[in-house]
Structure formats: C-alpha cells, structure tokens
Enzyme design. Structure first.
Site, short mmCIF file in Angstrom:
data_model
loop_
_atom_site.label_atom_id
_atom_site.label_comp_id
_atom_site.label_asym_id
_atom_site.label_seq_id
_atom_site.Cartn_x
_atom_site.Cartn_y
_atom_site.Cartn_z
N LYS A 59 -1.99 -1.63 -4.08
CA LYS A 59 -3.01 0.10 -3.89
C LYS A 59 -2.13 0.87 -3.67
CE LYS A 59 -5.75 1.34 -0.34
NZ LYS A 59 -6.18 0.62 1.07
N TYR A 115 0.57 -1.37 -0.17
CA TYR A 115 0.08 -0.06 -0.01
C TYR A 115 0.84 0.87 0.14
CZ TYR A 115 -3.84 3.05 1.87
OH TYR A 115 -4.35 4.32 1.78
#
Length: 305
Positions: free
Chosen positions: A166, A138
């Site tokens: 992400k 992320y």
C-alpha cells in the site's frame, strides 16, 4: 478464512465512539455489516481511519471481533491494522487478529524514533514467520516519518506471506515511477496499491485503492473503480470530477477529525475522535454535508445503470 490479496477497493472504516470516547460497538457492527455488502473488495479495521493509535490492546481486539462477526457470510474479507511502537506489540496484535478470525494484516513502520530499513525488514520478517495471514506493507511517511524505499518493499514481497504494498507519493508522476520500479523487482503477483485519495481522483491506477473515504462512499468508489478497471474513460473522468470537490474540502481540515465528521454526515453514528484530537468546526461539517449531497445527487452516466 477468506482469500485476501488487497486488490480492488479496500475500505478503511472509522471506529465509532460514544460521546466521551468509549467504543460504540453496536454502531461499528451495523456500519461494517452494510459495508461488507456494498461491493467493496475488502475491509481493513484499525487503520489510521480506525483510530488504532488511540486504542489499547483490549479495545483493538474488540473491534476485530465485532468486525469479523459483522462481515461473516458476506464474502468480503476483513483485514486488520497491526501497527504499534514495538515489534512485541505488533506480534500481539497479529496473533489477536489471527485468533479472532481476520483474513489479512496491514503493517506500517510506526515508531517514536523513525525506523531504518534494517529495522523494518526485521519487523516484517518476524511477523511473516509468526503468522499465516497475508500481509500488506504500508508506506505512510506523513505519520511514520519513514518513506518506504521501493527496493525494500520489493525485497520483502518475496516473503511467503507478504502479498501487497500500500503505497503513496507526493505526485502522480512519482507514484507511477514507484509503481513501475516495484513491478520490476517484486515477486510477480504482488499487488501495488495507492493510499492517497487525491492520487485516486487524479491518476486512478487500476490495481488497488486503499481509502477511508471508500468506507463512507462505497457505492461511489466501487462504481468509479469499476469504470477504471473496465476502461470506461469517460465514466471514470466523470466520477473523478464529481469526487474532487469533496476531497478538496477534506484537504483543508484536520485529517482524522474530518473523516469522523464525514462519517457522521454519511450516517455513521459516532462522536468525534478521542482527545487531544478536536472535531472540525461546524461550518466545515456543513460544507461536507453539502458536498456529499451534491455528489449523490449527480445524474448517473448512461453506463452506470
């Protein structure tokens, strides 16, 4: 364990709280049960939306157990955010998630001192070698102080358990350039997703949408994503236009506090996030309620039926 590749609509629910700040596990269980049967492709608890940074280890384990139980039998995988200040804590959260039946992990480079690439690589490699669950990396520079180089994320994608990235960017143009570079360098099949709601309504890339709003407006996000995936440009543009006013309102308020206010507006029983975070003004909450009512009252497009 369900297969979790972090594609499609990935919803990040809030962790409901009682007045005073105690976990409201009954509210969490009911909201996860509804969400798991809403058509989203995955759920991740203990993300930023889930207040992970304000919960202790025991509370985080309770959230995971409750969410996994609530989603059981739905066919919707449940991922868990495992970010923490030290790699030791990250590993503890990863083990707890795996032992409590989670289907995947999400990891961002959280640290009091912003990390450098070598330190992040070491942490990801340590987690990847310690647990068997699929991992989504992320990039969240607004809270971590670190912008993931695409080259680093692509290199880490070749680890056995890393299946997704992400990502976010300050503009659609920059996001698309990162997406292209990642596709050129990452292991084939690694999913590159977007985490910024504004990019979703402006650019709506098809692969994966990671969103706290999607946990509260699941039918709308699922239909929007379906229109994008199926190439129904007119319907996708209509959903983008319908969602934009609400997102603009949310952009004027404190990020996490406004999501908790939206949760209340959308029927989740919860109090405001833990202090020192303060709730948004009542006028802001009323504006959110009006925007949600307007969104949900829009006439359905012909192909929505």
């Amino acid at each position: 364990m369900l297969s979790m590749d972090f594609s499609g609509v990935i919803a990040y629910p809030v962790t409901p709280l009682h007045p005073g700040g105690a976990l409201d596990l009954d509210s969490l269980e009911s909201s996860i049960a509804r969400l798991a049967r809403s058509g989203v492709d995955g759920i991740v608890v203990l993300g930023t939306s889930g207040l992970f940074a304000y919960l202790d280890a025991a509370e985080r384990s309770e959230v995971v157990r409750t969410a996994v139980r609530a989603a059981s039998g739905s066919g919707t995988p449940v991922g868990v955010g495992i970010s923490a200040i030290t790699t030791r804590e990250v590993l503890q959260h990863a083990y707890a998630a795996e032992n409590n039946g989670a289907d995947g992990l999400v990891l961002s480079p959280v640290s009091y001192i912003p990390l450098v690439s070598q330190e992040i690589a070491d942490q990801v490699e340590t987690v990847s070698s310690a647990v068997s669950l699929p991992v989504c990396l992320y990039n969240n520079p607004s809270t971590t102080g670190f912008t993931y180089p695409v080259e680093l994320a692509a290199e880490l994608s070749w680890l056995d358990t890393v299946v997704a990235f992400k990502d976010t960017a300050s503009s659609g143009r920059l996001f698309h350039s990162r997406q292209l570079l990642f596709a050129q360098q990452a292991e084939p099949g690694t999913v590159h997703g977007v985490s910024r709601d504004q990019l979703i309504v402006e650019e709506y890339p098809p692969a994966a949408w990671h969103s706290g709003m999607a946990a509260l407006l699941a039918p709308e996000f699922v239909e929007f994503h379906r229109a994008v995936r199926e190439g129904r440009a007119e319907d996708a543009a209509a959903w983008s236009s319908a969602l934009r006013p609400l997102m603009q309102l949310m952009g004027h308020e404190r990020p996490l506090s406004v999501l908790y206010a939206l949760a209340e507006v959308c029927g989740v029983r919860t109090s405001a996030p833990r202090r020192p975070l303060l709730p948004i003004p009542s006028s802001g909450k009323r504006a959110l309620a009006d925007a949600v009512a307007q969104l949900r009252g829009r006439p359905a497009a012909p192909s929505d039926a």
